[in-house]
Structures are given as C-alpha cells and as structure tokens.
Design a protein around this motif. Structure first.
Motif, PDB file in Angstrom:
ATOM      1  N   PHE A 158       0.825  -1.205   0.000  1.00 49.48           N
ATOM      2  CA  PHE A 158       0.000   0.000   0.000  1.00 49.48           C
ATOM      3  C   PHE A 158       0.861   1.258   0.000  1.00 49.48           C
ATOM      4  N   ALA A 159       1.983   1.231   0.734  1.00 52.86           N
ATOM      5  CA  ALA A 159       2.902   2.380   0.716  1.00 52.86           C
ATOM      6  C   ALA A 159       3.446   2.604  -0.694  1.00 52.86           C
ATOM      7  N   GLU A 160       3.719   1.516  -1.415  1.00 56.00           N
ATOM      8  CA  GLU A 160       4.154   1.637  -2.809  1.00 56.00           C
ATOM      9  C   GLU A 160       3.024   2.197  -3.677  1.00 56.00           C
ATOM     10  N   PHE A 161       1.807   1.731  -3.446  1.00 54.85           N
ATOM     11  CA  PHE A 161       0.648   2.238  -4.182  1.00 54.85           C
ATOM     12  C   PHE A 161       0.510   3.744  -4.004  1.00 54.85           C
ATOM     13  N   MET A 162       0.637   4.209  -2.774  1.00 57.63           N
ATOM     14  CA  MET A 162       0.489   5.637  -2.484  1.00 57.63           C
ATOM     15  C   MET A 162       1.679   6.456  -2.982  1.00 57.63           C
ATOM     16  N   SER A 163       2.836   5.804  -3.106  1.00 58.07           N
ATOM     17  CA  SER A 163       4.077   6.540  -3.405  1.00 58.07           C
ATOM     18  C   SER A 163       4.077   7.197  -4.778  1.00 58.07           C
ATOM     19  N   THR A 164       3.280   6.695  -5.721  1.00 59.85           N
ATOM     20  CA  THR A 164       3.306   7.247  -7.078  1.00 59.85           C
ATOM     21  C   THR A 164       2.266   8.342  -7.286  1.00 59.85           C
ATOM     22  N   MET A 165       1.633   8.808  -6.215  1.00 63.31           N
ATOM     23  CA  MET A 165       0.687   9.915  -6.354  1.00 63.31           C
ATOM     24  C   MET A 165       1.381  11.097  -7.017  1.00 63.31           C
ATOM     25  N   SER A 166       0.710  11.715  -7.967  1.00 64.33           N
ATOM     26  CA  SER A 166       1.264  12.885  -8.646  1.00 64.33           C
ATOM     27  C   SER A 166       0.205  13.979  -8.688  1.00 64.33           C
ATOM     28  N   PHE A 167       0.644  15.185  -8.948  1.00 64.61           N
ATOM     29  CA  PHE A 167      -0.255  16.331  -8.917  1.00 64.61           C
ATOM     30  C   PHE A 167      -0.300  17.006 -10.274  1.00 64.61           C
ATOM     31  N   GLY A 168      -1.511  17.302 -10.720  1.00 61.46           N
ATOM     32  CA  GLY A 168      -1.698  17.947 -12.011  1.00 61.46           C
ATOM     33  C   GLY A 168      -1.985  19.428 -11.836  1.00 61.46           C
ATOM     34  N   PRO A 169      -2.617  20.036 -12.808  1.00 65.63           N
ATOM     35  CA  PRO A 169      -2.941  21.461 -12.704  1.00 65.63           C
ATOM     36  C   PRO A 169      -3.986  21.718 -11.627  1.00 65.63           C
ATOM     37  N   GLY A 170      -3.960  22.909 -11.073  1.00 63.59           N
ATOM     38  CA  GLY A 170      -4.926  23.262 -10.040  1.00 63.59           C
ATOM     39  C   GLY A 170      -4.797  22.369  -8.830  1.00 63.59           C
TER      40      GLY A 170
END
Length: 526
Positions: A158-170
């Motif tokens: 689950f930590a690996e799953f969460m680790s790839t969170m990225s942020f887009g515009p806004g």
C-alpha cells in the motif's frame, strides 16, 4: 534498551566502497539545511530548493492521504533526514544497510522519524525522492499513535501504491500509477505465490526476497483498493488479522472468495499488466505555505547527526569520527558532550557518562539535553546495581528529574517511561507508577519494552479487555518464541467475554481520547 519498528524501501545493488575521509567526516563537512513546513522538519545536505519543493508536495500529499485513509491528524510533526546521495545515506545508516534500502521509517519512545536517500538509483532524483518520501510518510500515517498492524505485504504494497501519487494542474491529483522499480521486479522474477505472500513477515523473508514482497504486495493492494469493491470487507480482515486470525483464511472469509479465486485475479493482473488510475482533488481546506529554509551551523550539524546516530543506533561507530571532526574544526559544543554521555549510558559505561557530564558547565545544566542525559544515567546506573547496593537517594534525584522532564516535555514517551521505572524501584503503590506507564504507552504503543510492561501489569490486574487490546498487537511484534508463547497463554487465560470483545474497539477510542486530553497539559506529581 529501545526497540524499533522498521519499514524500508528495499533495493539491490553491488557493494559500494568509499575512500578517503570517513563517511562521518564527509557528512559533517557538508552544508546542511533545515526546512520547516507546517507538518515536516526536513534535515538535508541536498539541494535546499529541490527539497523545499519536495516539502510542498509532501504537504499536499499529506492532505490527500489523511482524507483517503481516514487517519487522525494529531498534529505530530515528522522529522525527515534527507541524505543527498548514497554516500551520505551510508554515513547515517552504515554501509550494509545502505546497500539494502533507500528509505527507512522508525517509531521509538523518543518519537518517529523517516530517512531517505534523495539520489535514488537513477538520475531522476526529484521523482524518486518524492516516491521514497511518500512511501515512508504513508507508514507514518498508518502507524503513528495506533497499535493496528498490517500484514507485511500490505504495509509495503500500500505504501508503494500511495508513493506514485502525482499532482496535475490546479488541485488535481492522480493515483494508481505503476512504480517502475516494482514493475521490473515482477517482470524479472514473477510474483510471490499468493499464500506465501499472505504469510510473509519482515522476519521470515530473506533480504534478497523482500523486493518481490514489495512488488507483489503492491499488485495485490492495487487490486483491493482500485478494483475489488471490497475495501470495507478488507478492513474487517485487518481487524481479524490483529486478533490473531490466520491471514490466508481471514482474507478468504472476509472477501467472500476462495483463495483460488483470489489467486486467479492476482495472476490475471500480472498477465494483463493493466492497472487503472484514478483522479481526485486536493481537499479544499488545504492551503499551500512556502516552507522556511535555513542553513544549519557547523555546531548544529554535528549535534544533529550525532544525536541521530545515538538514537537510531544504525551507525553508532560514526560518533567517534564526528567528535574528532568537531574538535579539529572548532565546532565542539557542550550539547555534543551530553550526546556522548547518552551514548555511554546506553552502552553501560556509566563512569564515562559521569565524567562527560561533569565537563558540562553549570550554566548549561538547565537545558533539556543535559537534564535528560543525567536522568537516564542516574536511573540506568541504579538499575545495574542489585538489592541493597541501590541508592534511594540517587533514585529520588532521578525521579525528581523525570518529573521535571515530564512536566516540560510531556509529549515524549521516554520521559514517562523513566518516571514509571523510577517510581516502581522506589516502592510507590502500583496504581501510581502504572498511571505513569500508561502515559508512556499511550504516546508510544509500539515501543516493545513499554508495551510488554503494560501488558504484564494489565494481566496482573486481570483486566481482560484492556489486556487484550495491548497484547494482541504486541504479539505481532514479538520475535522471541518463548515470549510469544507466554503472551499467547496469558491471552488464552484472560480471554475476554463476548461482551468484552465488543467493547475493545470502543475502549481503544477512549484511550485515544485520554491521550489527546492529557497532551501537554498532563502533569506528574508523585
């Protein structure tokens, strides 16, 4: 004296050889910065502007993760040691551990901290550092202030799953991307067989197989979160797991699927190589604030690094080199003397600790760092004596010192723990010192020695409900077979009634409230 829970990012690399000065010399000679944001304190010798950008992403990640996990925000600020490169990382954790990990998370009676190698394994420093930090902070959110345990495969997956969170515009974020390192592991080695994965622990998994557990755990966690439609059922599995249920049987029961059916889905995911992503928005109440950056002085740097080495115990041999560096570069301070005394006390060299603390000028002895080192020296020296050789006078002095520490630094479990031990040795009524012990437990429920003592006291009181609450998660930490069997037998003897079992979850909530209400307002007046 102090145990630790370690959650790490596992890597596999050839041995690294560092020539010239010692690793500790190189660490101390670097320019270190402290970066402060609302919820993080990052100590780094990396590029401060890049790390400040990472801190901003961490704050956004935290806001999203708290919302997704339904985790409590207790306001605890996490310290992160962000090493610029593999050599710096090895200077903090030692060469052996630096070859196996890129990040670590520890929770101790002195608080929690994370450690990360910013350089990673490729030239994509910013991307990898973000993933490492998100991974380690997921552990912090999952384990901080709670006794809930997750199976090894899910904790890391689950930590690996969460680790790839990225942020887009806004305010947009995206989640569910494939971690590149884990994908390569699966392609080159194949997933761990399901039943073997479900029963894997950090202790029964060889180092060379841990990468496969992380990767396979990520794949199974991804399915549970994104596709199974059974996240509520999985929560019940976690409860059953914490109550000692067999993980294979419990997962099958709670998901309403046979192990063969789950394994089919698990293997089909690997064969298809297709993993869905989701989008969401950062909570509207999140406000981005630019983190503050300041250069640490040479004196501050040496003390920070030395204190970390002593507290973590990872590369304690580096302390001697740091002291030499401080002396030869005119950055030696009285606080470094207290750190050395603390190290000597932990090693049982009480005479050296006494001589070191005697070198601290009276004008500096009201500082927290001196008071703490002195209190633990006095207590541990008496613990090492036996019977009539123990000095009640010194124990009373230690007690008074711990009272002072508790009343001024009540957030540290270690201060309450020291006070509880001292009061017991002075013959205080059980009710009084157990109250101090409970305050330590509520602040550090995963510290093994605190939890074991708390469990024993509850067993002696025949408090079946509270004992089960402490003992069940403690059993998941015990690696000593004799200790494990003893706790298992104690649980069987004091097995709560059906009504008591229903109360345990509510009792845990009461304990959480008791902790928050005690907070910094708690006072010790034995």
């Amino acid at each position: 004296m102090f145990s630790r829970f370690i959650a790490s990012l596992v890597v596999f690399s050839s041995a690294l050889l560092f020539a010239g000065k010692t690793l500790a010399d190189n660490l101390a000679a670097d320019t270190w910065h402290q970066i402060d944001s609302a919820n993080f304190r990052i100590v780094t010798n990396g590029d401060p502007n890049a790390v400040r950008s990472l801190a901003e992403d961490l704050e956004r990640y935290r806001a999203v993760a708290l919302n997704l996990l339904g985790a409590n925000d207790d306001g605890a600020k996490l310290t992160i040691y962000a090493a610029a490169d593999r050599e710096s990382y090895a200077g903090l954790v030692g060469e052996d551990l630096s070859e196996l990990t890129n990040g670590l998370f520890d929770t101790t009676s002195e608080g929690s901290y994370a450690l990360v190698n910013l350089d990673g394994r490729t030239g994509e420093r910013q991307l990898e550092a973000r993933e490492f930090l998100f991974h380690e902070y997921t552990h912090f959110l999952s384990y901080n202030g709670t006794t809930t345990h997750y199976p090894y495969w899910y904790s890391e997956g689950f930590a690996e799953f969460m680790s790839t969170m990225s942020f887009g515009p806004g305010r947009e974020y995206r989640i569910g991307a494939i971690p590149g390192e884990r994908a390569m592991t699966l392609l080159y080695t194949a997933p761990v067989p399901l039943q073997e994965l479900l029963r894997a622990t950090v202790h029964n998994t060889p180092d060379e197989e841990k990468g496969r557990v992380y990767a396979s755990g990520w794949m199974l966690a991804h399915w549970i979160v994104m596709k199974s439609g059974k996240t509520e059922e999985f929560k019940q599995f976690v409860k059953d797991y914490n109550n000692g249920a067999d993980p294979v049987e419990a997962l099958s029961k709670n998901l309403g699927m046979s192990i063969g059916e789950i394994e089919k889905v698990y293997n089909e995911q690997f064969q298809s190589g297709s993993f869905a992503m989701a989008r969401g928005e950062v909570p509207a109440n999140f406000k981005s604030v630019r983190p503050k950056v300041k250069v640490m002085s040479g004196q501050q740097t040496v003390v920070e690094l030395a204190r970390f080495m002593v507290k973590s115990g990872y590369n304690i041999d580096g302390l001697k080199a740091l002291v030499k560096y401080a002396e030869s570069n005119n950055v030696y301070t009285p606080e470094l003397t207290a750190v050395r005394a603390d190290a000597a006390t932990r090693a049982g060299d009480f005479d050296s600790a006494v001589h070191l603390l005697a070198r601290v000028a009276p004008s500096d002895r009201n500082n927290f760092w001196y008071q703490k080192a002195q209190a633990w020296l006095w207590l541990n020296r008496e613990i090492s004596s036996f019977g009539g050789d123990r000095s009640k006078k010194m124990l009373k002095k230690a007690r008074d010192k711990f009272v002072q520490l508790v009343n001024n630094h009540s957030e540290e479990a270690m201060n309450w723990y020291g006070l509880a031990i001292t009061m017991e040795m002075l013959g205080y009524p059980k009710k009084q010192y157990v109250e101090m012990l409970e305050q330590a437990y509520l602040r550090a429920p995963r510290e093994l020695h605190i939890a074991q003592w708390m469990a024993q006291e509850l067993y002696n009181q025949k408090d079946a409900e509270y004992f089960a609450e402490v003992a069940q998660p403690l059993m998941l930490e015990l690696t000593n077979e004799a200790e494990y069997n003893q706790m298992k037998n104690m649980l069987a003897e004091l097995k709560p009634s059906t009504g008591d079992k229903a109360k345990i979850q509510g009792n845990a909530m009461v304990k959480d409230n008791k902790r928050s209400s005690s907070g910094t307002a708690a006072k010790a007046t034995p």
